[in-house]
Design a protein around this motif. Structure first.
Motif, PDB file in Angstrom:
ATOM      1  N   UNK A   1       0.839  -1.197   0.000  1.00  0.00           N
ATOM      2  CA  UNK A   1       0.000   0.000   0.000  1.00  0.00           C
ATOM      3  C   UNK A   1       0.872   1.244   0.000  1.00  0.00           C
ATOM      4  N   UNK A   2       0.324   2.306  -0.565  1.00  0.00           N
ATOM      5  CA  UNK A   2       0.912   3.641  -0.466  1.00  0.00           C
ATOM      6  C   UNK A   2      -0.073   4.498   0.316  1.00  0.00           C
TER       7      UNK A   2
ATOM      8  N   UNK B   1       2.981   9.492   1.641  1.00  0.00           N
ATOM      9  CA  UNK B   1       3.724   9.603   2.896  1.00  0.00           C
ATOM     10  C   UNK B   1       4.736   8.470   3.015  1.00  0.00           C
ATOM     11  N   UNK B   2       4.274   7.264   2.731  1.00  0.00           N
ATOM     12  CA  UNK B   2       5.132   6.083   2.816  1.00  0.00           C
ATOM     13  C   UNK B   2       4.472   4.955   2.054  1.00  0.00           C
ATOM     14  N   UNK B   3       5.237   3.932   1.708  1.00  0.00           N
ATOM     15  CA  UNK B   3       4.672   2.768   1.023  1.00  0.00           C
ATOM     16  C   UNK B   3       5.474   1.527   1.378  1.00  0.00           C
TER      17      UNK B   3
ATOM     18  N   UNK C   1       2.276  -5.382   6.539  1.00  0.00           N
ATOM     19  CA  UNK C   1       3.050  -6.001   7.627  1.00  0.00           C
ATOM     20  C   UNK C   1       4.286  -5.185   7.961  1.00  0.00           C
ATOM     21  N   UNK C   2       5.025  -4.763   6.935  1.00  0.00           N
ATOM     22  CA  UNK C   2       6.248  -3.999   7.175  1.00  0.00           C
ATOM     23  C   UNK C   2       5.963  -2.614   7.739  1.00  0.00           C
TER      24      UNK C   2
ATOM     25  N   UNK D   1       7.495  -1.399  11.242  1.00  0.00           N
ATOM     26  CA  UNK D   1       8.420  -0.268  11.315  1.00  0.00           C
ATOM     27  C   UNK D   1       8.170   0.627  12.529  1.00  0.00           C
ATOM     28  N   UNK D   2       6.946   0.626  13.035  1.00  0.00           N
ATOM     29  CA  UNK D   2       6.662   1.457  14.205  1.00  0.00           C
ATOM     30  C   UNK D   2       7.427   0.983  15.434  1.00  0.00           C
TER      31      UNK D   2
END
Length: 313
Positions: free
Chosen positions: A206-207, A215-217, A221-222, A226-227
């Motif tokens: 997803x983006x 914002x991010x893609x 799961x990743x 990342x949080x």
């Protein structure tokens, strides 16, 4: 990696408003790729440019190897589109809708009947094919629209908010059909949505888009991984005082007030629930509720923007 959609700093500007602002995307072939963001974030505008409905103000894009500006006819032959707004004629049957679109897309007449039966089977409408669409439920209409977009064997299917307005059970049924067509039709699906669960369940990648920007893609799961944090949600009687005091605590990675809740990103949250309750008590703050969760996609969005994705929807 084989990418079927690529954008290069693509933008759409209306006067002083940047609906889409220098977006770069690479969508792998045969994947289900999601554009996740609130209404007004630029999702539909981006899809409209990729479908050649809108011309970019700057930048460019390719779909199935064709430039959306220079090779618009080839792009349109390569894609199927299902937009938010319903576009069915109540006085036609489901089969008649498919027959009409097969003819419009140039499906050879000797292949149409077989292809229509294949699509009807895929969207599970064979037993309703000869009934007028005015008798269809919302979920059946959406499935027919998806089937109509598949009739000419497109390489890419664009779905703009495919389950908007549907009840939860019907929404899950549509998810099932999207997953099936991705596998059975050897097709790439690019979908926009503001439903977190939908993006998490369906999408390989997803983006996240907000105010025209990616914002991010990554894979769902990743993005959650990342949080590197747990989420503690609290309701207290004095939110401003709690936030002011809690911002001094080293173990809180981020803290934000969303409506009447305070959300905090922390590591090893199971060890901190009692600590935060005691902290509130020492500051004469009453805790109404406290909840510990692993991060979801909404937490990813909040982490980047400081607000829930449904705001502005």
């Amino acid at each position: 990696m084989d990418y079927i959609i690529e954008t290069h700093n693509i933008s759409k500007i209306y006067g002083d408003f940047k609906a889409v602002d220098s977006i770069n995307l690479k969508v792998p072939r045969n994947s289900v790729y999601g554009i996740l963001g609130p209404n007004g974030a630029g999702k539909t505008t981006l899809i409209s440019m990729l479908c050649t409905i809108l011309h970019p103000s700057s930048g460019n894009a390719t779909v199935n190897g064709y430039d959306v500006m220079k090779n618009s006819k080839e792009v349109r032959r390569s894609i199927g589109v299902v937009f938010q707004s319903r576009a069915l004629d109540d006085i036609l049957t489901g089969r008649e809708h498919l027959e009409m679109h097969a003819a419009l897309y140039g499906v050879p007449s000797e292949l149409r009947k077989q292809r229509i039966e294949e699509v009807l089977d895929l969207i599970a409408l064979g037993d309703k094919a000869d009934e007028y669409t005015k008798t269809y439920s919302g979920g059946m209409k959406r499935r027919l629209e998806i089937g109509r977009g598949l009739i000419h064997h497109p390489k890419v299917l664009f779905l703009d908010e495919p389950t908007l307005g549907l009840d939860p059970q019907t929404r899950e049924n549509i998810w099932h059909y999207i997953q099936e067509l991705n596998k059975k039709e050897d097709i790439t699906v690019l979908m926009s949505t503001h439903y977190m669960e939908e993006a998490d369940k369906l999408c390989d990648e997803i983006a996240i888009i907000n105010r025209g920007h990616i914002i991010t893609s990554d894979s769902p799961k990743n993005l959650k991984r990342e949080l590197k944090a747990d989420v503690i949600t609290m309701r207290v009687d004095d939110e401003e005082k709690f936030i002011k005091e809690a911002e001094k605590l080293d173990f809180i990675k981020s803290i934000v007030k969303i409506d009447d809740e305070i959300k905090m990103m922390v590591e090893s949250g199971e060890n901190l629930v009692a600590t935060l309750v005691n902290f509130a008590n020492k500051n004469n703050i009453i805790v109404n509720s406290i909840e510990l969760e692993h991060p979801n996609l909404e937490d990813v969005f909040i982490n980047y923007t400081g607000k829930r994705i449904i705001e502005g929807a």
